[in-house]
Design a protein around this motif. Sequence first.
Motif, mmCIF file in Angstrom:
data_model
loop_
_atom_site.group_PDB
_atom_site.id
_atom_site.type_symbol
_atom_site.label_atom_id
_atom_site.label_comp_id
_atom_site.label_asym_id
_atom_site.label_seq_id
_atom_site.Cartn_x
_atom_site.Cartn_y
_atom_site.Cartn_z
ATOM 1 N N GLU A 64 11.158 -4.272 4.161
ATOM 2 C CA GLU A 64 10.873 -4.726 5.523
ATOM 3 C C GLU A 64 9.566 -5.499 5.594
ATOM 4 O OE1 GLU A 64 12.008 -2.455 8.925
ATOM 5 O OE2 GLU A 64 9.942 -2.459 9.641
ATOM 6 N N GLU A 65 8.527 -4.939 4.947
ATOM 7 C CA GLU A 65 7.205 -5.540 5.098
ATOM 8 C C GLU A 65 6.348 -5.212 3.879
ATOM 9 O OE1 GLU A 65 5.233 -3.840 8.473
ATOM 10 O OE2 GLU A 65 3.885 -5.561 8.708
ATOM 11 N N VAL A 66 5.521 -6.151 3.471
ATOM 12 C CA VAL A 66 4.578 -5.890 2.383
ATOM 13 C C VAL A 66 3.172 -6.122 2.926
ATOM 14 C CG1 VAL A 66 3.851 -6.516 0.042
ATOM 15 C CG2 VAL A 66 6.262 -6.700 0.684
ATOM 16 N N LEU A 67 2.335 -5.105 2.796
ATOM 17 C CA LEU A 67 0.975 -5.221 3.330
ATOM 18 C C LEU A 67 -0.022 -5.169 2.191
ATOM 19 C CD1 LEU A 67 1.506 -2.450 6.023
ATOM 20 C CD2 LEU A 67 1.381 -4.893 6.514
ATOM 21 N N ARG A 68 -0.859 -6.165 2.130
ATOM 22 C CA ARG A 68 -1.965 -6.085 1.174
ATOM 23 C C ARG A 68 -3.066 -5.296 1.864
ATOM 24 N NH1 ARG A 68 -2.535 -9.538 -3.424
ATOM 25 N NH2 ARG A 68 -1.164 -11.343 -3.294
ATOM 26 N N ILE A 69 -3.481 -4.197 1.276
ATOM 27 C CA ILE A 69 -4.509 -3.365 1.903
ATOM 28 C C ILE A 69 -5.858 -3.865 1.404
ATOM 29 C CG2 ILE A 69 -5.290 -0.995 2.285
ATOM 30 C CD1 ILE A 69 -2.462 -1.125 3.057
ATOM 31 N N THR A 70 -6.677 -4.320 2.327
ATOM 32 C CA THR A 70 -7.965 -4.857 1.902
ATOM 33 C C THR A 70 -9.003 -3.743 1.712
ATOM 34 O OG1 THR A 70 -8.335 -5.339 4.213
ATOM 35 C CG2 THR A 70 -7.722 -7.201 2.812
#
Length: 338
Positions: A60-66
Amino acid sequence: MVVVMQEGATEDSVQNVINKLMDMGFDIHRSTGARHTVLGAVGAKVDFDIRDIELLEGVEEVLRITAPYKLASRHFRPEGTLVALDRGVTIGGEEVVVMAGPCSVESPGQIDSVAASVAASGARVLRGGAFKPRSSPYSFQGMGQPGLELMRRAAEKHNLCVVSEVMDHVQIPMMLDYVDMLQVGARNMQNYNLLRELGKVTKPVLLKRGISATIEELLLSAEYIMAGGNYNVVLCERGIRTFDTYLRNTLDIAAIPVIKKLSHLPIVVDPSHGTGRRDKVASMARASVAAGADGLLIEVHNDPEKALSDGAQSLFPEQFEQLMKELRMIAPAVGRRI
Ligand code: PEP
Ligand code: MN
């Protein structure tokens, strides 16, 4: 990086994403929420194209965690984490879990008396140190294993769980027989060997904020434990050292909503070490519950004036009973119960 799978994604598609991420060099941590499976991918250094993941089936979604912490980040478990102890006690849910007891276990009579009174007032967990990190090597250092035995016995008798501090990784296997939750003290928050070893066990860990640790450092210490596979971490705000010297520490109540936003881990508050004086404990406990704390850790002693450690910040049993009555009125106002 965090990969959120679609609701109802098949196990095959989840495995396919896991395999792809592992091929890229990531370690995978899987969290199965009520609706979504979330994959925490940590560790790979190489550059990659995020679209290669976004286009995989079921994603569904890919989040790069900063933020430097990934598994402790709210993105990994948006719905929040419930940490289950024994006896039906869960931290992070609707109930505000109160943990109470002496600073140190001192004798069979003392621990039984305190356990009886805090249980009668509504505490769910018995706290007490058997290994004590004291500023002076000449101060009482705790009873050690016999203290844990006394604590376990008193807790069983009064239907309480047990939390006690582990100071060194060599103590972990022995302590697992006695405690339901292992406490990491403020002085050990950045003892990375200890944190890594706690990542290998399944019992919950109560991780206290270091005396001059930032919130980010606290979350990175939680990340050490989680990276080893133990996601049962409860954070504890216990006051930090600031330029103000009036009280023992400055209790950072604002850390509660900050951590709630940044992390999915439950956060409890220790107003005893946070203030260092029993006349300030009740107001800070009330404020903590109002601010959204998932639990409290409070020092209570049957005879505080004769306590072997932290007597000045320990409540008398009657004061604790009165505080619990007040907290029972505050909790419903913020959608919680005690
Ligand atoms: C304690 O809980 O008794 C204790 C030593 O706490 P801290 O590590 O927060 O000083
Ligand atoms: Mn103490």
